[in-house]
Motif scaffolding. Structure first.
Motif, PDB file in Angstrom:
ATOM      1  N   ARG A 163       0.824  -1.133   0.209  1.00 16.31           N
ATOM      2  CA  ARG A 163       0.051   0.034   0.008  1.00 16.31           C
ATOM      3  C   ARG A 163       0.795   1.368  -0.022  1.00 16.31           C
ATOM      4  N   GLY A 164       2.035   1.246  -0.080  1.00 18.44           N
ATOM      5  CA  GLY A 164       3.064   2.177  -0.110  1.00 18.44           C
ATOM      6  C   GLY A 164       3.161   3.005   1.148  1.00 18.44           C
ATOM      7  N   ILE A 165       2.796   2.399   2.402  1.00 14.60           N
ATOM      8  CA  ILE A 165       2.697   3.099   3.666  1.00 14.60           C
ATOM      9  C   ILE A 165       4.121   2.902   4.326  1.00 14.60           C
ATOM     10  N   THR A 166       4.740   3.983   4.790  1.00 14.29           N
ATOM     11  CA  THR A 166       5.987   3.717   5.284  1.00 14.29           C
ATOM     12  C   THR A 166       5.950   3.363   6.866  1.00 14.29           C
ATOM     13  N   LEU A 167       7.167   2.872   7.239  1.00 18.17           N
ATOM     14  CA  LEU A 167       7.054   2.465   8.490  1.00 18.17           C
ATOM     15  C   LEU A 167       6.959   3.462   9.647  1.00 18.17           C
ATOM     16  N   ALA A 168       7.457   4.700   9.418  1.00 19.83           N
ATOM     17  CA  ALA A 168       7.205   5.858  10.342  1.00 19.83           C
ATOM     18  C   ALA A 168       5.545   6.455  10.001  1.00 19.83           C
ATOM     19  N   ARG A 169       5.035   6.442   8.993  1.00 16.41           N
ATOM     20  CA  ARG A 169       3.650   6.721   8.774  1.00 16.41           C
ATOM     21  C   ARG A 169       2.548   5.747   9.612  1.00 16.41           C
ATOM     22  N   MET A 170       3.014   4.603   9.445  1.00 23.58           N
ATOM     23  CA  MET A 170       2.223   3.415  10.102  1.00 23.58           C
ATOM     24  C   MET A 170       2.377   3.701  11.570  1.00 23.58           C
ATOM     25  N   ALA A 171       3.611   3.714  12.037  1.00 20.27           N
ATOM     26  CA  ALA A 171       3.739   3.656  13.427  1.00 20.27           C
ATOM     27  C   ALA A 171       3.011   5.124  13.970  1.00 20.27           C
TER      28      ALA A 171
END
Length: 125
Positions: free
Chosen positions: A15-23
């Motif tokens: 989904r192109g979600i970065t680790l930082a954004r999801m966190a």
């Protein structure tokens, strides 16, 4: 890596979600989410699982899969063989000691044996 962590990482990357954004969306640090994905943290909380489902926008069958995988993702398993046959205790101890020597094919074969036993529906002895 745990089954839950691997699947969350796959879905997040798809989904192109970065680790930082999801966190940030889950209210955890990127270090914690990375550790969870790599199996260095225990089973996720119910609220974290629900948050991941929401952030990843998964459909109901994928949500059920994530819940099931979370339940099977404790990286430090305890096996209680009290009251079982001596062979069960022997097997559990050997598995704990020798699991690192098993390759993916070995693990899949053992998983297939467990699947067959579950499909029989025999009550545990």
């Amino acid at each position: 890596m745990t089954p839950f962590g691997r699947r969350v990482r796959e879905l997040r990357e798809q989904r192109g979600i970065t680790l930082a954004r999801m966190a940030a969306g889950l209210g955890v640090t990127p270090a914690y989410l990375s550790a969870l994905e790599h199996g260095k943290r225990g089973r996720p909380t119910f609220s974290l699982i629900q948050g991941a489902i929401h952030l990843l926008g998964v459909i109901w069958d994928e949500a059920d899969e994530l819940v099931r995988l979370a339940d099977l993702s404790h990286p430090r398993v305890t096996v209680d063989t009290a009251g079982l046959e001596a062979e069960a205790t022997l097997f559990a101890n050997r598995l704990a000691r020798e699991i690192a020597a098993l390759d993916l094919a070995d693990l899949r074969r053992l998983g297939a044996v467990l699947d067959e036993a579950a499909a029989r529906g025999d009550p545990p002895a």
